[in-house]
Design a protein around this motif. Structure first.
Motif, PDB file in Angstrom:
ATOM      1  N   ILE A  84       0.858  -1.203   0.000  1.00  0.00           N
ATOM      2  CA  ILE A  84       0.000   0.000   0.000  1.00  0.00           C
ATOM      3  C   ILE A  84       0.890   1.249   0.000  1.00  0.00           C
ATOM      4  CG2 ILE A  84      -1.675   1.341   1.357  1.00  0.00           C
ATOM      5  CD1 ILE A  84      -2.822  -1.379   2.352  1.00  0.00           C
ATOM      6  N   ILE A  85       1.927   1.219   0.834  1.00  0.00           N
ATOM      7  CA  ILE A  85       2.831   2.381   0.908  1.00  0.00           C
ATOM      8  C   ILE A  85       3.528   2.587  -0.452  1.00  0.00           C
ATOM      9  CG2 ILE A  85       4.905   3.310   2.038  1.00  0.00           C
ATOM     10  CD1 ILE A  85       2.305   3.220   3.800  1.00  0.00           C
ATOM     11  N   GLU A  86       4.003   1.491  -1.031  1.00  0.00           N
ATOM     12  CA  GLU A  86       4.675   1.612  -2.354  1.00  0.00           C
ATOM     13  C   GLU A  86       3.708   2.159  -3.400  1.00  0.00           C
ATOM     14  OE1 GLU A  86       7.541  -2.298  -1.651  1.00  0.00           O
ATOM     15  OE2 GLU A  86       6.119  -2.303  -3.319  1.00  0.00           O
ATOM     16  N   LEU A  90       0.353   5.167   8.343  1.00  0.00           N
ATOM     17  CA  LEU A  90       0.537   5.904   7.080  1.00  0.00           C
ATOM     18  C   LEU A  90       1.480   7.089   7.283  1.00  0.00           C
ATOM     19  CD1 LEU A  90      -3.105   5.942   5.621  1.00  0.00           C
ATOM     20  CD2 LEU A  90      -1.129   4.740   4.665  1.00  0.00           C
ATOM     21  N   GLN A  91       1.261   7.837   8.369  1.00  0.00           N
ATOM     22  CA  GLN A  91       2.080   9.038   8.593  1.00  0.00           C
ATOM     23  C   GLN A  91       3.554   8.671   8.787  1.00  0.00           C
ATOM     24  OE1 GLN A  91      -0.291  10.549  11.781  1.00  0.00           O
ATOM     25  NE2 GLN A  91      -1.582  11.780  10.430  1.00  0.00           N
ATOM     26  N   LYS A  98      -6.645   4.893  15.073  1.00  0.00           N
ATOM     27  CA  LYS A  98      -5.485   5.790  15.213  1.00  0.00           C
ATOM     28  C   LYS A  98      -4.229   5.117  14.666  1.00  0.00           C
ATOM     29  CE  LYS A  98      -7.284   8.289  19.194  1.00  0.00           C
ATOM     30  NZ  LYS A  98      -7.399   8.247  20.641  1.00  0.00           N
ATOM     31  N   ALA A  99      -4.157   3.797  14.838  1.00  0.00           N
ATOM     32  CA  ALA A  99      -2.976   3.056  14.362  1.00  0.00           C
ATOM     33  C   ALA A  99      -2.864   3.132  12.836  1.00  0.00           C
ATOM     34  CB  ALA A  99      -3.059   1.604  14.813  1.00  0.00           C
ATOM     35  N   ILE A 100      -4.000   3.076  12.145  1.00  0.00           N
ATOM     36  CA  ILE A 100      -3.967   3.151  10.671  1.00  0.00           C
ATOM     37  C   ILE A 100      -3.378   4.495  10.244  1.00  0.00           C
ATOM     38  CG2 ILE A 100      -5.381   3.197   8.571  1.00  0.00           C
ATOM     39  CD1 ILE A 100      -7.427   1.419  10.142  1.00  0.00           C
ATOM     40  N   SER A 101      -3.866   5.539  10.883  1.00  0.00           N
ATOM     41  CA  SER A 101      -3.393   6.886  10.568  1.00  0.00           C
ATOM     42  C   SER A 101      -1.898   7.023  10.872  1.00  0.00           C
ATOM     43  CB  SER A 101      -4.219   7.876  11.406  1.00  0.00           C
ATOM     44  OG  SER A 101      -4.083   9.151  10.923  1.00  0.00           O
ATOM     45  N   SER A 102      -1.511   6.533  12.026  1.00  0.00           N
ATOM     46  CA  SER A 102      -0.110   6.642  12.456  1.00  0.00           C
ATOM     47  C   SER A 102       0.804   5.832  11.535  1.00  0.00           C
ATOM     48  CB  SER A 102       0.006   6.140  13.897  1.00  0.00           C
ATOM     49  OG  SER A 102       1.329   6.238  14.335  1.00  0.00           O
ATOM     50  N   LEU A 120     -18.461   1.748   0.087  1.00  0.00           N
ATOM     51  CA  LEU A 120     -17.384   2.738   0.034  1.00  0.00           C
ATOM     52  C   LEU A 120     -16.512   2.546   1.272  1.00  0.00           C
ATOM     53  CD1 LEU A 120     -15.991   5.262  -1.089  1.00  0.00           C
ATOM     54  CD2 LEU A 120     -17.696   6.654   0.084  1.00  0.00           C
ATOM     55  N   PRO A 121     -15.230   2.202   1.077  1.00  0.00           N
ATOM     56  CA  PRO A 121     -14.363   1.964   2.238  1.00  0.00           C
ATOM     57  C   PRO A 121     -14.419   3.115   3.247  1.00  0.00           C
ATOM     58  CG  PRO A 121     -13.234   1.322   0.242  1.00  0.00           C
ATOM     59  CD  PRO A 121     -14.516   1.981  -0.187  1.00  0.00           C
ATOM     60  N   ASP A 122     -14.153   2.784   4.488  1.00  0.00           N
ATOM     61  CA  ASP A 122     -14.478   3.688   5.592  1.00  0.00           C
ATOM     62  C   ASP A 122     -13.384   4.651   6.001  1.00  0.00           C
ATOM     63  OD1 ASP A 122     -13.204   1.204   6.320  1.00  0.00           O
ATOM     64  OD2 ASP A 122     -13.464   1.781   8.410  1.00  0.00           O
ATOM     65  N   ARG A 123     -12.103   4.288   5.785  1.00  0.00           N
ATOM     66  CA  ARG A 123     -11.029   5.159   6.272  1.00  0.00           C
ATOM     67  C   ARG A 123     -10.558   6.033   5.108  1.00  0.00           C
ATOM     68  NH1 ARG A 123     -12.138   5.423  11.128  1.00  0.00           N
ATOM     69  NH2 ARG A 123     -10.162   6.513  11.469  1.00  0.00           N
ATOM     70  N   HIS A 124     -10.692   7.351   5.290  1.00  0.00           N
ATOM     71  CA  HIS A 124     -10.402   8.291   4.197  1.00  0.00           C
ATOM     72  C   HIS A 124      -9.185   9.156   4.545  1.00  0.00           C
ATOM     73  CE1 HIS A 124     -14.617   8.241   2.149  1.00  0.00           C
ATOM     74  NE2 HIS A 124     -14.305   7.064   2.665  1.00  0.00           N
ATOM     75  N   PHE A 125      -8.286   9.270   3.599  1.00  0.00           N
ATOM     76  CA  PHE A 125      -7.060  10.056   3.817  1.00  0.00           C
ATOM     77  C   PHE A 125      -6.792  10.970   2.631  1.00  0.00           C
ATOM     78  CE2 PHE A 125      -6.652   6.159   6.235  1.00  0.00           C
ATOM     79  CZ  PHE A 125      -6.234   6.625   7.477  1.00  0.00           C
ATOM     80  N   TYR A 126      -6.404  12.183   2.962  1.00  0.00           N
ATOM     81  CA  TYR A 126      -5.845  13.063   1.934  1.00  0.00           C
ATOM     82  C   TYR A 126      -4.331  13.010   2.090  1.00  0.00           C
ATOM     83  CZ  TYR A 126      -4.422  17.109  -0.719  1.00  0.00           C
ATOM     84  OH  TYR A 126      -3.798  17.920  -1.625  1.00  0.00           O
TER      85      TYR A 126
END
Lengths: 233, 177
Positions: B94-96, B140-141, B134-138, B167-173
């Motif tokens: 996902i990161i790549e 990615l960051q 919070k772990a998902i966000s952390s 529609l998947p639930d976790r949204h990131f810009y």
């Protein structure tokens, strides 16, 4: 402006009054129903998948209950089969099904009579914490005779409230089985816990496939109630 | 005549995938709209994006002019990913993939299905919060130090009743620094 919703309950569904929508909603989560649609019209063959065959090969003689698994597709291959579901719509196309609300009704309706008890990726058993799964299992036990084989499978992706990034998945689910083994005299006689293996393809991309066996669940257990005498093949 | 048992591979697994939201829509009348769809539309409109490259699986039927969608990433000012297949990539994948996307277009709106993340059960060598959201966000960051990662998700326990497979639930810009 349309009302914005985030949850099923934020706006009343039309499903309750509409049998066709009830059927569609039921079918959406029950892939095995497709096998019943095919098999009931097929005059020469009965189509099953590998997990069905595994279960059939390991059943012991006697009465079998299948709960919440669209199990009517197995009626041609399992003798003395009791199909129990929670969706009243099932009765319309499979009148022999027992329809219950609470799982404790299985033993109230039938008694402690089953020699085999099967739950395969039941949508009603998932979307909850493992503690709730345990509660469901404690109710199934009430309908099992001593020595009953209990085939139980589900998907890791639909067990909630655990941290998939910090928890070892295998240990999480295996420890659950060992925990209920001790607590309920359910001897774990077989298990199969598998997760996707992801490797890059020729274009350096990964596949987007789900975990193995989305249909039956990638977490599979067979328990033997109160005794430990069976060898699962 | 006795029937023969034939063992088959599971089939029709993805039969419903593209149409899943439209089927769920039938359970209601036409007076509702998924909040997360409105959020995406507002994000695009209020931030004046007008060349959106959308990678989709389930049809979402955005109420946006079709003119704002472009057919190639090189023409885009925003990549919008609602295809939940990417949530089934391994975490490092996902990161790549995010890095590949932002190398082509620096601004990305990414939707992830929390229930698929870390699908292959790999140990993540980061210190992450106990709370999964919070772990998902952390994750990615920490994994994208050369990007700005903004979590646009609402926090709730998903008991399978939040239209996550529409529609998947976790949204990131995510934006390249």
């Amino acid at each position: 402006m349309k009302k914005l919703i985030e949850h099923f309950s934020d706006y009343p569904m039309l499903v309750d009054d509409n049998p066709k929508l009830q059927y569609i909603r039921y079918r959406l989560g029950r892939l095995k129903h497709q096998l019943w649609l095919i098999n009931r019209k097929n005059k020469t063959d009965i189509l099953l998948d590998k997990h069905d065959k595994f279960i059939i090969d390991n059943l012991q003689p006697g009465k079998t209950c299948i709960f919440g698994s669209a199990g009517y597709y197995l009626e041609q291959v399992i003798e003395d089969l009791t199909v129990v579901e929670q969706w009243p719509i099932v009765k319309r196309f499979y009148p022999a099904a027992q329809i219950i609300d609470d799982r404790s009704e299985i033993s109230k309706l039938n008694g402690r009579i089953f020699d085999n008890f099967i739950v395969v990726n039941n949508r009603g058993d998932i979307w909850c914490e493992l503690s709730v799964v345990e509660d469901h299992i404690s109710k199934y036990l009430l309908a099992m005779r001593p020595g009953c084989l209990f085939f139980y499978s589900f998907r890791d992706t639909q067990i909630i409230n655990w941290n998939r990034l910090t928890t070892d998945h295998y240990t999480y689910f295996y420890d659950f089985a060992k925990q209920i083994e001790k607590k309920y005299a359910l001897n774990l006689v077989w298990h199969d816990i598998k997760f996707a293996k992801k490797n890059k393809d020729g274009n350096s991309d990964y596949d987007i496939l789900e975990n193995p066996d989305t249909t039956n669940g990638n977490i599979k257990f067979v328990f033997e109630y109160q005794t430990k005498t069976k060898i699962i093949k | 005549m006795e029937k023969t048992i034939k063992i088959v591979e599971p089939f029709a697994l993805y039969k419903w995938a593209k149409n899943f939201k439209r089927i769920q829509d039938k359970f209601y009348n036409k007076k509702y709209k998924l909040r997360r769809i409105q959020q995406i539309e507002d994000f695009i409109t209020l931030n004046n994006f007008n060349k959106v490259y959308h990678i989709e699986e389930t049809w979402l039927d955005f109420e946006l002019s079709s003119d704002i969608f472009v057919s190639t990433i090189k023409d885009a000012d925003l990549i919008l990913v609602t295809h939940q297949g990417y949530s089934r990539y391994p975490c490092k994948g996902i990161i790549e993939q995010i890095q590949k996307w932002t190398a082509q277009c620096s601004k990305l709106y990414l939707c992830l299905n929390r229930h698929y993340l870390n699908i292959d059960n790999q140990k993540i060598d980061l210190t992450l919060p106990t709370d999964f959201q919070k772990a998902i966000s952390s994750w990615l960051q920490q994994s994208l130090p050369n990007h700005v990662v903004i979590d646009l998700s609402r926090n709730y326990i998903d008991r399978g009743e939040n239209f996550t497979w529409s529609l998947p639930d976790r949204h990131f810009y995510i934006e390249l620094k």
